[in-house]
Design an enzyme around this catalytic site. Structure first.
Site, PDB file in Angstrom:
ATOM      1  N   ASN A 153     -10.954 -26.350  41.801  1.00  0.00           N
ATOM      2  CA  ASN A 153      -9.544 -26.616  41.522  1.00  0.00           C
ATOM      3  C   ASN A 153      -9.022 -25.516  40.592  1.00  0.00           C
ATOM      4  OD1 ASN A 153      -7.068 -27.611  40.813  1.00  0.00           O
ATOM      5  ND2 ASN A 153      -7.827 -29.454  39.787  1.00  0.00           N
ATOM      6  N   LYS A 204      -6.101 -25.057  39.613  1.00  0.00           N
ATOM      7  CA  LYS A 204      -4.948 -25.532  38.818  1.00  0.00           C
ATOM      8  C   LYS A 204      -3.845 -24.465  38.860  1.00  0.00           C
ATOM      9  CE  LYS A 204      -8.116 -28.389  36.288  1.00  0.00           C
ATOM     10  NZ  LYS A 204      -8.466 -29.129  35.085  1.00  0.00           N
ATOM     11  N   HIS A 243      -5.045 -36.326  40.362  1.00  0.00           N
ATOM     12  CA  HIS A 243      -5.667 -35.637  39.222  1.00  0.00           C
ATOM     13  C   HIS A 243      -5.019 -36.139  37.938  1.00  0.00           C
ATOM     14  CE1 HIS A 243      -7.045 -32.570  36.489  1.00  0.00           C
ATOM     15  NE2 HIS A 243      -7.960 -32.262  37.383  1.00  0.00           N
ATOM     16  N   GLU A 248      -4.140 -34.680  35.371  1.00  0.00           N
ATOM     17  CA  GLU A 248      -3.019 -33.873  34.863  1.00  0.00           C
ATOM     18  C   GLU A 248      -1.714 -34.273  35.546  1.00  0.00           C
ATOM     19  OE1 GLU A 248      -5.013 -30.168  35.550  1.00  0.00           O
ATOM     20  OE2 GLU A 248      -6.387 -30.658  33.918  1.00  0.00           O
ATOM     21  N   GLU A 295     -13.424 -37.971  37.145  1.00  0.00           N
ATOM     22  CA  GLU A 295     -13.176 -36.956  36.117  1.00  0.00           C
ATOM     23  C   GLU A 295     -12.772 -37.636  34.807  1.00  0.00           C
ATOM     24  OE1 GLU A 295     -12.076 -32.999  38.500  1.00  0.00           O
ATOM     25  OE2 GLU A 295     -10.456 -33.833  37.322  1.00  0.00           O
ATOM     26  N   GLY A 313     -11.824 -29.556  30.827  1.00  0.00           N
ATOM     27  CA  GLY A 313     -11.416 -28.340  30.110  1.00  0.00           C
ATOM     28  C   GLY A 313     -11.805 -28.321  28.649  1.00  0.00           C
ATOM     29  N   SER A 330     -15.753 -30.046  32.914  1.00  0.00           N
ATOM     30  CA  SER A 330     -16.596 -29.041  32.261  1.00  0.00           C
ATOM     31  C   SER A 330     -17.913 -28.770  32.996  1.00  0.00           C
ATOM     32  CB  SER A 330     -16.861 -29.426  30.794  1.00  0.00           C
ATOM     33  OG  SER A 330     -15.643 -29.437  30.064  1.00  0.00           O
TER      34      SER A 330
HETATM   35  O1  G3P Z   1     -10.281 -30.876  38.759  1.00  0.00           O
HETATM   36  C1  G3P Z   1     -11.231 -30.211  37.995  1.00  0.00           C
HETATM   37  C2  G3P Z   1     -11.138 -30.519  36.579  1.00  0.00           C
HETATM   38  O2  G3P Z   1     -10.099 -31.244  36.103  1.00  0.00           O
HETATM   39  C3  G3P Z   1     -12.203 -30.146  35.668  1.00  0.00           C
HETATM   40  O3  G3P Z   1     -11.759 -29.028  34.984  1.00  0.00           O
HETATM   41  O4  G3P Z   1     -12.059 -26.956  33.722  1.00  0.00           O
HETATM   42  O5  G3P Z   1     -13.206 -29.056  32.978  1.00  0.00           O
HETATM   43  O6  G3P Z   1     -13.976 -27.896  35.022  1.00  0.00           O
HETATM   44  P1  G3P Z   1     -12.820 -28.189  34.118  1.00  0.00           P
END
Ligand code: G3P
Length: 247
Positions: free
Chosen positions: A10, A12, A94, A96, A164, A170, A210
């Site tokens: 993703n 983003k 998602h 976000e 998630e 992140g 993460s």
């Molecule tokens: O959709 C993937 C996500 O929200 C995870 O993001 O940067 O923590 O891998 P990240």
């Protein structure tokens, strides 16, 4: 039916024409595990470019879609436009979009229904906030997100679930393998009880939050973790190591 391991990237709201072209070139020349299904989700503006340049064994996903046919919906993209552009997947729900863009469980479910009924597969996301986890509400929260989905969706064959935890996105704070496995197992049990044993057995449940080339191997060994939805690391060459984590 054995569940094929699945890794989604993703992007983003990241990337440029050039940086996304570089990612695609890197994936095109990499040797990827053929037992893993890989899909990348660039920003909408780059979907066509990516679909044209990317090798066909890798799928392409949009990061959003609307739940109406073409028409007067300024700023939206339709399911038929995705299909017309060779985009077979979409990420929906998602956190976000749920938190920043205020998409409700019902809106997410309606989009999921519309996409799956019209031939686009969905990576449907769910997950709890840190406050919900600390209050012991993780499973109740996810069950309510799933219940809203179940209220509208009947064909689960085009749905991949991504768990998630919001606190892991992140942040560099990955869920422990036990934390992730526990929730994945609960989601599978929920599917068995509320939908059917078949859907529980067949539905892939991804972990997102993460994920990196360092932690993916251990997570991938858990019996209910069928893959990953990767954010930040999908923009880096190490994404290939995550795709190949089962080798
Ligand atoms: O959709 C993937 C996500 O929200 C995870 O993001 O940067 O923590 O891998 P990240």
């Amino acid at each position: 039916m054995a569940r094929k391991f699945f890794v989604g990237g993703n992007f983003k709201m990241n990337g440029t024409l050039q940086s996304i072209k570089d990612i695609v070139e890197n994936l095109n020349k990499a040797q990827l595990d053929s037992n893993t299904e890989t899909v990348i989700a660039p920003p909408a503006l780059y979907l066509l470019q990516v679909r044209e340049l990317l090798k066909k064994e890798i799928g392409v996903a949009a990061q959003n879609v609307y739940d109406k046919p073409n028409g007067a919906f300024t700023g939206e993209i339709s399911v038929s436009q995705l299909k017309d552009s060779g985009v077979d997947w979409v990420i929906l729900g998602h956190s976000e979009r749920r938190t920043v863009l205020a998409e409700s469980d019902e809106t997410v479910a309606s989009k999921t229904k519309y996409a799956t009924e019209n031939g686009v597969s969905v990576i449907w996301c769910c997950g709890e906030s840190l406050e919900q986890r600390e209050a012991g509400q993780t499973l109740a929260h996810i069950a309510s997100q799933l219940a809203a989905l179940k209220a509208q969706v009947s064909d689960w064959s085009r749905i991949v679930i991504a768990y998630e935890p919001i606190w892991a996105i992140g942040t560099g704070k990955v869920a422990t393998t036990q934390q992730a496995q526990e929730v994945h197992a609960e989601i599978r049990q929920w599917l068995a009880k509320e939908v059917s044993q078949q859907v529980a057995d067949d539905t892939r449940i991804l972990y997102g939050g993460s994920v990196s080339e360092k932690n993916c191997k251990e997570l991938s060994k858990e019996k209910d973790i069928d893959g990953f939805l990767v954010g930040g690391a999908s923009l880096k060459p190490a994404f290939v190591d995550i795709i190949n984590c089962k080798l």
